[in-house]
Design a protein around this motif. Structure first.
Motif, PDB file in Angstrom:
ATOM      1  N   ASN A   1      41.417  55.306  30.815  1.00  0.00           N
ATOM      2  CA  ASN A   1      41.257  54.036  31.521  1.00  0.00           C
ATOM      3  C   ASN A   1      39.957  53.889  32.299  1.00  0.00           C
ATOM      4  OD1 ASN A   1      42.750  51.733  31.338  1.00  0.00           O
ATOM      5  ND2 ASN A   1      44.120  52.191  33.024  1.00  0.00           N
ATOM      6  N   GLY A   2      39.550  54.912  33.072  1.00  0.00           N
ATOM      7  CA  GLY A   2      38.333  54.804  33.866  1.00  0.00           C
ATOM      8  C   GLY A   2      38.439  53.846  35.037  1.00  0.00           C
TER       9      GLY A   2
ATOM     10  N   PHE B   1      41.328  52.479  27.081  1.00  0.00           N
ATOM     11  CA  PHE B   1      41.726  51.442  28.031  1.00  0.00           C
ATOM     12  C   PHE B   1      43.187  51.059  27.776  1.00  0.00           C
ATOM     13  CE2 PHE B   1      37.025  50.216  27.822  1.00  0.00           C
ATOM     14  CZ  PHE B   1      36.733  50.811  29.046  1.00  0.00           C
ATOM     15  N   VAL B   2      44.058  51.329  28.744  1.00  0.00           N
ATOM     16  CA  VAL B   2      45.489  51.049  28.572  1.00  0.00           C
ATOM     17  C   VAL B   2      45.991  49.993  29.550  1.00  0.00           C
ATOM     18  CG1 VAL B   2      45.968  53.319  27.596  1.00  0.00           C
ATOM     19  CG2 VAL B   2      46.178  52.978  30.079  1.00  0.00           C
ATOM     20  N   ASP B   3      45.067  49.371  30.300  1.00  0.00           N
ATOM     21  CA  ASP B   3      45.425  48.260  31.184  1.00  0.00           C
ATOM     22  C   ASP B   3      44.894  46.933  30.651  1.00  0.00           C
ATOM     23  OD1 ASP B   3      47.102  48.986  33.242  1.00  0.00           O
ATOM     24  OD2 ASP B   3      45.492  49.755  34.514  1.00  0.00           O
ATOM     25  N   ASP B   4      44.400  46.930  29.431  1.00  0.00           N
ATOM     26  CA  ASP B   4      43.861  45.693  28.843  1.00  0.00           C
ATOM     27  C   ASP B   4      44.981  44.687  28.605  1.00  0.00           C
ATOM     28  OD1 ASP B   4      41.208  46.448  28.811  1.00  0.00           O
ATOM     29  OD2 ASP B   4      41.255  47.253  26.783  1.00  0.00           O
ATOM     30  N   PRO B   5      44.676  43.373  28.740  1.00  0.00           N
ATOM     31  CA  PRO B   5      43.386  42.790  29.104  1.00  0.00           C
ATOM     32  C   PRO B   5      43.283  42.456  30.592  1.00  0.00           C
ATOM     33  CG  PRO B   5      44.836  41.043  28.374  1.00  0.00           C
ATOM     34  CD  PRO B   5      45.650  42.324  28.359  1.00  0.00           C
TER      35      PRO B   5
ATOM     36  N   THR C   1      36.380  46.506  32.937  1.00  0.00           N
ATOM     37  CA  THR C   1      36.137  47.299  31.729  1.00  0.00           C
ATOM     38  C   THR C   1      34.937  46.806  30.925  1.00  0.00           C
ATOM     39  OG1 THR C   1      37.731  45.963  30.464  1.00  0.00           O
ATOM     40  CG2 THR C   1      38.568  47.959  31.532  1.00  0.00           C
ATOM     41  N   ALA C   2      34.593  45.521  31.055  1.00  0.00           N
ATOM     42  CA  ALA C   2      33.468  44.973  30.285  1.00  0.00           C
ATOM     43  C   ALA C   2      32.171  45.749  30.508  1.00  0.00           C
ATOM     44  CB  ALA C   2      33.280  43.493  30.597  1.00  0.00           C
TER      45      ALA C   2
ATOM     46  N   HIS D   1      37.612  37.402  31.865  1.00  0.00           N
ATOM     47  CA  HIS D   1      37.077  37.018  30.553  1.00  0.00           C
ATOM     48  C   HIS D   1      38.117  36.281  29.713  1.00  0.00           C
ATOM     49  CE1 HIS D   1      33.177  39.077  30.829  1.00  0.00           C
ATOM     50  NE2 HIS D   1      33.832  39.937  31.598  1.00  0.00           N
ATOM     51  N   HIS D   2      39.289  36.049  30.285  1.00  0.00           N
ATOM     52  CA  HIS D   2      40.333  35.217  29.659  1.00  0.00           C
ATOM     53  C   HIS D   2      40.720  35.703  28.255  1.00  0.00           C
ATOM     54  CE1 HIS D   2      39.719  32.351  32.944  1.00  0.00           C
ATOM     55  NE2 HIS D   2      38.416  32.501  32.746  1.00  0.00           N
ATOM     56  N   ILE D   3      40.917  36.999  28.118  1.00  0.00           N
ATOM     57  CA  ILE D   3      41.367  37.563  26.850  1.00  0.00           C
ATOM     58  C   ILE D   3      42.867  37.353  26.718  1.00  0.00           C
ATOM     59  CG2 ILE D   3      41.455  39.630  25.402  1.00  0.00           C
ATOM     60  CD1 ILE D   3      38.613  38.686  26.114  1.00  0.00           C
ATOM     61  N   LYS D   4      43.287  36.797  25.601  1.00  0.00           N
ATOM     62  CA  LYS D   4      44.713  36.574  25.364  1.00  0.00           C
ATOM     63  C   LYS D   4      45.417  37.893  25.077  1.00  0.00           C
ATOM     64  CE  LYS D   4      48.439  34.132  24.484  1.00  0.00           C
ATOM     65  NZ  LYS D   4      49.164  33.466  25.582  1.00  0.00           N
ATOM     66  N   ALA D   5      46.489  38.171  25.809  1.00  0.00           N
ATOM     67  CA  ALA D   5      47.247  39.411  25.589  1.00  0.00           C
ATOM     68  C   ALA D   5      48.091  39.281  24.326  1.00  0.00           C
ATOM     69  CB  ALA D   5      48.137  39.702  26.788  1.00  0.00           C
ATOM     70  N   LYS D   6      47.914  40.216  23.400  1.00  0.00           N
ATOM     71  CA  LYS D   6      48.648  40.200  22.138  1.00  0.00           C
ATOM     72  C   LYS D   6      49.573  41.410  21.976  1.00  0.00           C
ATOM     73  CE  LYS D   6      44.914  37.772  19.658  1.00  0.00           C
ATOM     74  NZ  LYS D   6      44.021  37.819  18.474  1.00  0.00           N
ATOM     75  N   SER D   7      49.288  42.484  22.679  1.00  0.00           N
ATOM     76  CA  SER D   7      49.965  43.757  22.427  1.00  0.00           C
ATOM     77  C   SER D   7      51.073  44.038  23.436  1.00  0.00           C
ATOM     78  CB  SER D   7      48.947  44.897  22.427  1.00  0.00           C
ATOM     79  OG  SER D   7      48.035  44.735  21.354  1.00  0.00           O
TER      80      SER D   7
END
Length: 361
Positions: free
Chosen positions: A97-98, A124-128, A134-135, A271-277
């Motif tokens: 994760n960092g 990275f396991v806290d995305d998004p 993280t960017a 960054h408004h990444i849609k969560a899919k996972s």
């Protein structure tokens, strides 16, 4: 006195029914464990250094898996990783994760480690939910793994050339079927922080939940407006993973409600990444041999089969109807639970996931 006697007898009968039902569930789970052995370790001639994030359920599972897959696995805490890497000279430094527990200058340490000729990777396991953080990190590593399908093109677009989708998994030594104690028996269980989408859902469900034995545990649940109806169900504060396992095993139904991805909704997804996972809770609940009802993510069908080894909902009314059905149909509840356990043991252990990671490297 007669009334008290009748109440005591009813309590004994309920305990007997639960004991029988739990024994039936555990018997099926044991049969699954015997028929679906976990993936066999494969030892690689590699020296690896793992830098944990501070999530016990994940870090312990990853560490144990890596130690079964490589010649030597060293664990180094984030503030000391440069010193340990310089002394031990691993073939690979894998950072979880960092974020959070990592010092502000950790990317400087990673650059020095790379400068010494060691390969580095981050998962990275806290995305998004922390893309704001993280960017700027993603190009600092040789290899980037993310559990979030939607973040793969995002990191590549920022210049990270070696990016892989790697779903989360479960620590099967921790999350497993076991006999719960009497204090862990509930009709419905949800364990997690009170993100606003969860608050809205459970507030709306309060009249439906009022006559059921419910556990709602985690932080910030004072946000509920229906405290008067749900107050007896609340357990404020963090529950350690070992206790979480007991509650999952003791619940007839475990709810899984993903956190919101809208920026500002308890996240830093600027960054408004849609969560899919799907989240780690998905694997952990199923690994306990418990029936799970979860909201749907785009990637759900890649890992489980809704209606077969996991149950899903798309609205409050659908969720309430399915809760009512499975509370009344123990056989269907147990059948879906053991199927979920089967899928999880076969495909979603950390041994399986770390093997994939090493193959990609």
């Amino acid at each position: 006195m007669k009334a008290v006697g009748r109440k005591a007898a009813a309590g004994r009968n309920a305990s007997h029914r639960h004991g029988y039902g739990d024994g039936y569930r555990l018997g099926l789970c044991q049969a699954v464990e015997e028929r679906v052995p976990l993936p066999q370790p494969y030892s690689r001639d590699m020296k690896l250094m793992y830098v944990p994030q501070g999530f016990p359920a994940i870090d312990q599972g990853v560490t144990a898996a890596l130690r079964s897959l490589v010649r030597e696995c060293i664990v180094a805490e984030a503030p000391n990783m440069l010193e340990v890497a310089a002394r031990e000279r691993p073939d690979l430094v894998l950072v979880m994760n960092g974020l959070h527990v990592f010092p502000d200058n950790h990317l400087e340490d990673i650059a020095k480690i790379r400068g010494m000729g060691m390969k580095t990777a981050v998962w990275f396991v806290d995305d998004p939910y922390f893309t704001e953080d993280t960017a700027p990190m993603c190009t600092g590593y040789d290899i980037v793994f993310t559990h979030e399908l939607g973040c793969v093109p995002f990191y590549r677009g920022l210049g990270a050339s070696n990016v892989h989708y790697l779903p989360l998994a479960v620590n099967t030594d921790m999350f497993k079927p076991q006999r719960p104690g009497p204090g862990h028996l509930y009709d419905i269980c949800f364990i997690g922080n009170a993100f606003w989408n969860r608050v809205a859902l459970l507030d709306e469900m309060a009249p439906f939940l009022e006559d059921k034995k419910v556990l709602i545990a985690g932080g910030y649940w004072e946000r509920l407006t229906q405290i008067q109806r749900l107050g007896r169900s609340l357990h404020m504060g963090y529950i350690v993973p070992e206790e979480t396992v007991n509650y999952y095993n003791g619940a007839k139904i475990v709810l899984n409600i993903h956190r919101p991805d809208e920026y500002g909704q308890d996240n830093r997804n600027s960054h408004h990444i849609k969560a899919k996972s799907i989240n780690p809770r998905t694997y952990e609940i199923s690994a306990c041999g418990a029936l799970q009802i979860t909201d749907v993510r785009e990637d759900t069908n890649s890992h489980y089969r809704p209606g077969y080894d996991i149950e899903t909902f798309g609205s409050v009314s659908e969720l309430q109807n399915k809760i009512s059905y499975y509370l009344q149909h123990e056989d269907k509840r147990v059948e879906m639970a053991w199927r979920g356990l089967w899928t999880t043991r076969k495909e979603h252990s950390f041994v399986s996931r770390m093997n994939t990671l090493l193959e990609l490297i």
